[in-house]
Design a protein around this motif. Structure first.
Motif, PDB file in Angstrom:
ATOM      1  N   GLY A 189      -4.058 -14.028   2.588  1.00 57.00           N
ATOM      2  CA  GLY A 189      -5.445 -14.449   2.424  1.00 57.00           C
ATOM      3  C   GLY A 189      -5.875 -15.344   3.562  1.00 57.00           C
ATOM      4  O   GLY A 189      -5.265 -15.340   4.640  1.00 57.00           O
ATOM      5  N   LEU A 190      -6.921 -16.110   3.315  1.00 58.92           N
ATOM      6  CA  LEU A 190      -7.492 -16.981   4.343  1.00 58.92           C
ATOM      7  C   LEU A 190      -7.579 -18.417   3.853  1.00 58.92           C
ATOM      8  O   LEU A 190      -7.865 -18.661   2.680  1.00 58.92           O
ATOM      9  CB  LEU A 190      -8.922 -16.524   4.696  1.00 58.92           C
ATOM     10  CG  LEU A 190      -9.103 -15.122   5.268  1.00 58.92           C
ATOM     11  CD1 LEU A 190     -10.595 -14.840   5.459  1.00 58.92           C
ATOM     12  CD2 LEU A 190      -8.363 -14.970   6.586  1.00 58.92           C
ATOM     13  N   VAL A 191      -7.337 -19.339   4.773  1.00 60.27           N
ATOM     14  CA  VAL A 191      -7.610 -20.748   4.524  1.00 60.27           C
ATOM     15  C   VAL A 191      -8.657 -21.178   5.543  1.00 60.27           C
ATOM     16  O   VAL A 191      -8.542 -20.845   6.730  1.00 60.27           O
ATOM     17  CB  VAL A 191      -6.339 -21.618   4.675  1.00 60.27           C
ATOM     18  CG1 VAL A 191      -6.683 -23.105   4.609  1.00 60.27           C
ATOM     19  CG2 VAL A 191      -5.327 -21.280   3.585  1.00 60.27           C
ATOM     20  N   TYR A 192      -9.672 -21.878   5.094  1.00 61.34           N
ATOM     21  CA  TYR A 192     -10.710 -22.369   5.995  1.00 61.34           C
ATOM     22  C   TYR A 192     -10.446 -23.822   6.375  1.00 61.34           C
ATOM     23  O   TYR A 192     -10.183 -24.666   5.512  1.00 61.34           O
ATOM     24  CB  TYR A 192     -12.088 -22.301   5.335  1.00 61.34           C
ATOM     25  CG  TYR A 192     -12.639 -20.906   5.123  1.00 61.34           C
ATOM     26  CD1 TYR A 192     -12.122 -19.803   5.796  1.00 61.34           C
ATOM     27  CD2 TYR A 192     -13.711 -20.700   4.256  1.00 61.34           C
ATOM     28  CE1 TYR A 192     -12.642 -18.534   5.595  1.00 61.34           C
ATOM     29  CE2 TYR A 192     -14.240 -19.437   4.060  1.00 61.34           C
ATOM     30  CZ  TYR A 192     -13.701 -18.359   4.728  1.00 61.34           C
ATOM     31  OH  TYR A 192     -14.229 -17.103   4.534  1.00 61.34           O
ATOM     32  N   GLY A 193     -10.540 -24.096   7.681  1.00 60.62           N
ATOM     33  CA  GLY A 193     -10.524 -25.464   8.150  1.00 60.62           C
ATOM     34  C   GLY A 193     -11.955 -25.939   8.385  1.00 60.62           C
ATOM     35  O   GLY A 193     -12.923 -25.210   8.135  1.00 60.62           O
ATOM     36  N   VAL A 194     -12.077 -27.148   8.903  1.00 57.59           N
ATOM     37  CA  VAL A 194     -13.415 -27.721   9.114  1.00 57.59           C
ATOM     38  C   VAL A 194     -14.231 -26.848  10.063  1.00 57.59           C
ATOM     39  O   VAL A 194     -15.440 -26.668   9.877  1.00 57.59           O
ATOM     40  CB  VAL A 194     -13.299 -29.161   9.672  1.00 57.59           C
ATOM     41  CG1 VAL A 194     -14.682 -29.747   9.926  1.00 57.59           C
ATOM     42  CG2 VAL A 194     -12.524 -30.045   8.703  1.00 57.59           C
ATOM     43  N   ILE A 221     -10.268 -14.423  -2.095  1.00 58.25           N
ATOM     44  CA  ILE A 221     -11.059 -15.648  -2.219  1.00 58.25           C
ATOM     45  C   ILE A 221     -10.475 -16.677  -1.260  1.00 58.25           C
ATOM     46  O   ILE A 221      -9.360 -17.168  -1.469  1.00 58.25           O
ATOM     47  CB  ILE A 221     -11.032 -16.173  -3.671  1.00 58.25           C
ATOM     48  CG1 ILE A 221     -11.632 -15.117  -4.610  1.00 58.25           C
ATOM     49  CG2 ILE A 221     -11.796 -17.482  -3.783  1.00 58.25           C
ATOM     50  CD1 ILE A 221     -11.477 -15.432  -6.084  1.00 58.25           C
ATOM     51  N   PRO A 222     -11.202 -16.997  -0.188  1.00 61.51           N
ATOM     52  CA  PRO A 222     -10.676 -17.967   0.786  1.00 61.51           C
ATOM     53  C   PRO A 222     -10.418 -19.333   0.131  1.00 61.51           C
ATOM     54  O   PRO A 222     -11.108 -19.737  -0.808  1.00 61.51           O
ATOM     55  CB  PRO A 222     -11.803 -18.055   1.828  1.00 61.51           C
ATOM     56  CG  PRO A 222     -12.529 -16.760   1.695  1.00 61.51           C
ATOM     57  CD  PRO A 222     -12.485 -16.428   0.237  1.00 61.51           C
ATOM     58  N   VAL A 223      -9.422 -20.012   0.674  1.00 62.37           N
ATOM     59  CA  VAL A 223      -9.020 -21.315   0.136  1.00 62.37           C
ATOM     60  C   VAL A 223      -9.530 -22.418   1.062  1.00 62.37           C
ATOM     61  O   VAL A 223      -9.432 -22.302   2.292  1.00 62.37           O
ATOM     62  CB  VAL A 223      -7.482 -21.392   0.042  1.00 62.37           C
ATOM     63  CG1 VAL A 223      -7.025 -22.789  -0.359  1.00 62.37           C
ATOM     64  CG2 VAL A 223      -6.971 -20.338  -0.935  1.00 62.37           C
ATOM     65  N   VAL A 224     -10.078 -23.469   0.478  1.00 64.56           N
ATOM     66  CA  VAL A 224     -10.567 -24.593   1.259  1.00 64.56           C
ATOM     67  C   VAL A 224      -9.936 -25.877   0.723  1.00 64.56           C
ATOM     68  O   VAL A 224     -10.238 -26.292  -0.406  1.00 64.56           O
ATOM     69  CB  VAL A 224     -12.107 -24.721   1.189  1.00 64.56           C
ATOM     70  CG1 VAL A 224     -12.599 -25.816   2.127  1.00 64.56           C
ATOM     71  CG2 VAL A 224     -12.783 -23.394   1.522  1.00 64.56           C
ATOM     72  N   PRO A 225      -9.040 -26.491   1.491  1.00 72.58           N
ATOM     73  CA  PRO A 225      -8.466 -27.767   1.041  1.00 72.58           C
ATOM     74  C   PRO A 225      -9.566 -28.819   0.857  1.00 72.58           C
ATOM     75  O   PRO A 225     -10.543 -28.832   1.608  1.00 72.58           O
ATOM     76  CB  PRO A 225      -7.519 -28.147   2.184  1.00 72.58           C
ATOM     77  CG  PRO A 225      -7.171 -26.857   2.828  1.00 72.58           C
ATOM     78  CD  PRO A 225      -8.431 -26.028   2.741  1.00 72.58           C
ATOM     79  N   VAL A 226      -9.357 -29.668  -0.102  1.00 73.65           N
ATOM     80  CA  VAL A 226     -10.417 -30.603  -0.494  1.00 73.65           C
ATOM     81  C   VAL A 226     -10.839 -31.527   0.659  1.00 73.65           C
ATOM     82  O   VAL A 226     -12.013 -31.877   0.791  1.00 73.65           O
ATOM     83  CB  VAL A 226      -9.969 -31.393  -1.754  1.00 73.65           C
ATOM     84  CG1 VAL A 226      -8.846 -32.362  -1.439  1.00 73.65           C
ATOM     85  CG2 VAL A 226     -11.125 -32.076  -2.413  1.00 73.65           C
ATOM     86  N   GLY A 227      -9.885 -31.886   1.520  1.00 72.17           N
ATOM     87  CA  GLY A 227     -10.225 -32.753   2.648  1.00 72.17           C
ATOM     88  C   GLY A 227     -11.174 -32.083   3.629  1.00 72.17           C
ATOM     89  O   GLY A 227     -11.994 -32.750   4.285  1.00 72.17           O
ATOM     90  N   LEU A 268      -5.347 -35.848   9.183  1.00 74.61           N
ATOM     91  CA  LEU A 268      -4.767 -35.409   7.914  1.00 74.61           C
ATOM     92  C   LEU A 268      -5.359 -34.087   7.435  1.00 74.61           C
ATOM     93  O   LEU A 268      -4.690 -33.304   6.773  1.00 74.61           O
ATOM     94  CB  LEU A 268      -4.974 -36.490   6.853  1.00 74.61           C
ATOM     95  CG  LEU A 268      -4.065 -37.716   7.011  1.00 74.61           C
ATOM     96  CD1 LEU A 268      -4.594 -38.873   6.180  1.00 74.61           C
ATOM     97  CD2 LEU A 268      -2.645 -37.375   6.586  1.00 74.61           C
ATOM     98  N   VAL A 269      -6.606 -33.859   7.802  1.00 77.63           N
ATOM     99  CA  VAL A 269      -7.251 -32.624   7.349  1.00 77.63           C
ATOM    100  C   VAL A 269      -6.592 -31.401   7.993  1.00 77.63           C
ATOM    101  O   VAL A 269      -6.324 -30.400   7.336  1.00 77.63           O
ATOM    102  CB  VAL A 269      -8.766 -32.658   7.644  1.00 77.63           C
ATOM    103  CG1 VAL A 269      -9.413 -31.336   7.256  1.00 77.63           C
ATOM    104  CG2 VAL A 269      -9.426 -33.798   6.886  1.00 77.63           C
ATOM    105  N   ALA A 270      -6.310 -31.507   9.291  1.00 79.40           N
ATOM    106  CA  ALA A 270      -5.644 -30.395   9.981  1.00 79.40           C
ATOM    107  C   ALA A 270      -4.269 -30.131   9.378  1.00 79.40           C
ATOM    108  O   ALA A 270      -3.866 -28.972   9.192  1.00 79.40           O
ATOM    109  CB  ALA A 270      -5.512 -30.717  11.474  1.00 79.40           C
ATOM    110  N   VAL A 271      -3.573 -31.206   9.034  1.00 77.64           N
ATOM    111  CA  VAL A 271      -2.248 -31.064   8.418  1.00 77.64           C
ATOM    112  C   VAL A 271      -2.367 -30.436   7.031  1.00 77.64           C
ATOM    113  O   VAL A 271      -1.546 -29.597   6.635  1.00 77.64           O
ATOM    114  CB  VAL A 271      -1.559 -32.452   8.352  1.00 77.64           C
ATOM    115  CG1 VAL A 271      -0.298 -32.389   7.504  1.00 77.64           C
ATOM    116  CG2 VAL A 271      -1.238 -32.937   9.752  1.00 77.64           C
TER     117      VAL A 271
END
Lengths: 88, 131
Positions: free
Chosen positions: B7-12, B38-44, B91-94
């Protein structure tokens, strides 16, 4: 909160769900609920795309094909970089 | 081509691209959803996106079709420890790298060395579309 509903499934679908639920270690109901939740999220997401298109203009067939191709490349393990940025 | 990512993870960067109306970003988002992904977006990422982007309406439209990944106590500790190993304050990139590794996902984000290094430390090859 949980709502109890009676649903009818084709025999082969019910069997496949039962197998999948067992493999995932969840109940039949929980598996169906998760599947429905995902489907609703997809539907809501496509409405979000439509909302953006209403403002920015509908994606063309070429743009849709390019998006599909990019997705296929990423899922295949190929990195890339945006070559151009079009804004609206 | 064989599928190697689930799948996909979205960064900023993905959120910024959506906010500025990058048509390829919206096209690939549409493609993911049309294929049941469904792409995943970390809360940060969401916090950072709303901190820096004025087009909250466009961010919301994108997030309507995304799964928000919560961090939690353990996730926060792991992200902090990993950031320390990488030597970054980002931290967001990590967090994005961690989500991609856990879920075996490709990433759409701006190009960041910290993200690549973090993924490497997790034994995960970062597949990135840099926007």
């Amino acid at each position: 909160m949980v709502t109890k509903r009676s649903v009818s499934l084709a025999d082969d679908v019910a069997t496949a769900v039962e197998t999948a639920a067992g493999e995932d270690g969840v109940s039949f109901s929980a598996w169906l609920s998760t599947a429905a939740e995902r489907q609703l999220r997809v539907r809501q997401g496509l409405r979000g795309v439509a909302a953006w298109e209403a403002e920015a203009g509908a994606l063309t067939a070429e743009e849709i094909a390019a998006g599909e191709a990019l997705l296929a490349r990423l899922l295949s393990g190929v990195s890339g970089m945006a070559s151009r940025v079009r804004r609206r | 081509m064989a599928v190697t990512r689930a799948g996909l993870v979205y960064g900023v960067g993905a959120l910024r691209a959506a906010a500025r109306g990058d048509r390829m970003m919206w096209a690939v988002h549409r493609a993911a959803l049309a294929n049941g992904i469904i792409p995943v977006v970390p809360v940060g990422v969401i916090a950072e996106g709303y901190r820096t982007e004025a087009r909250g309406d466009r961010l919301q439209s994108l997030l309507d079709g995304s799964e928000v990944e919560e961090l939690g106590d353990d996730g926060a500790r792991q992200a902090g420890e990993l950031a320390a190993r990488v030597g970054t304050t980002d931290l967001v990139a990590v967090e994005v790298a961690g989500a991609a590794a856990r879920r075996n996902c490709a990433v759409i984000a701006s190009r960041q060395n910290a993200m690549k290094e973090a993924a490497g430390l997790l034994g995960h090859e970062l597949i990135l579309y840099a926007v």
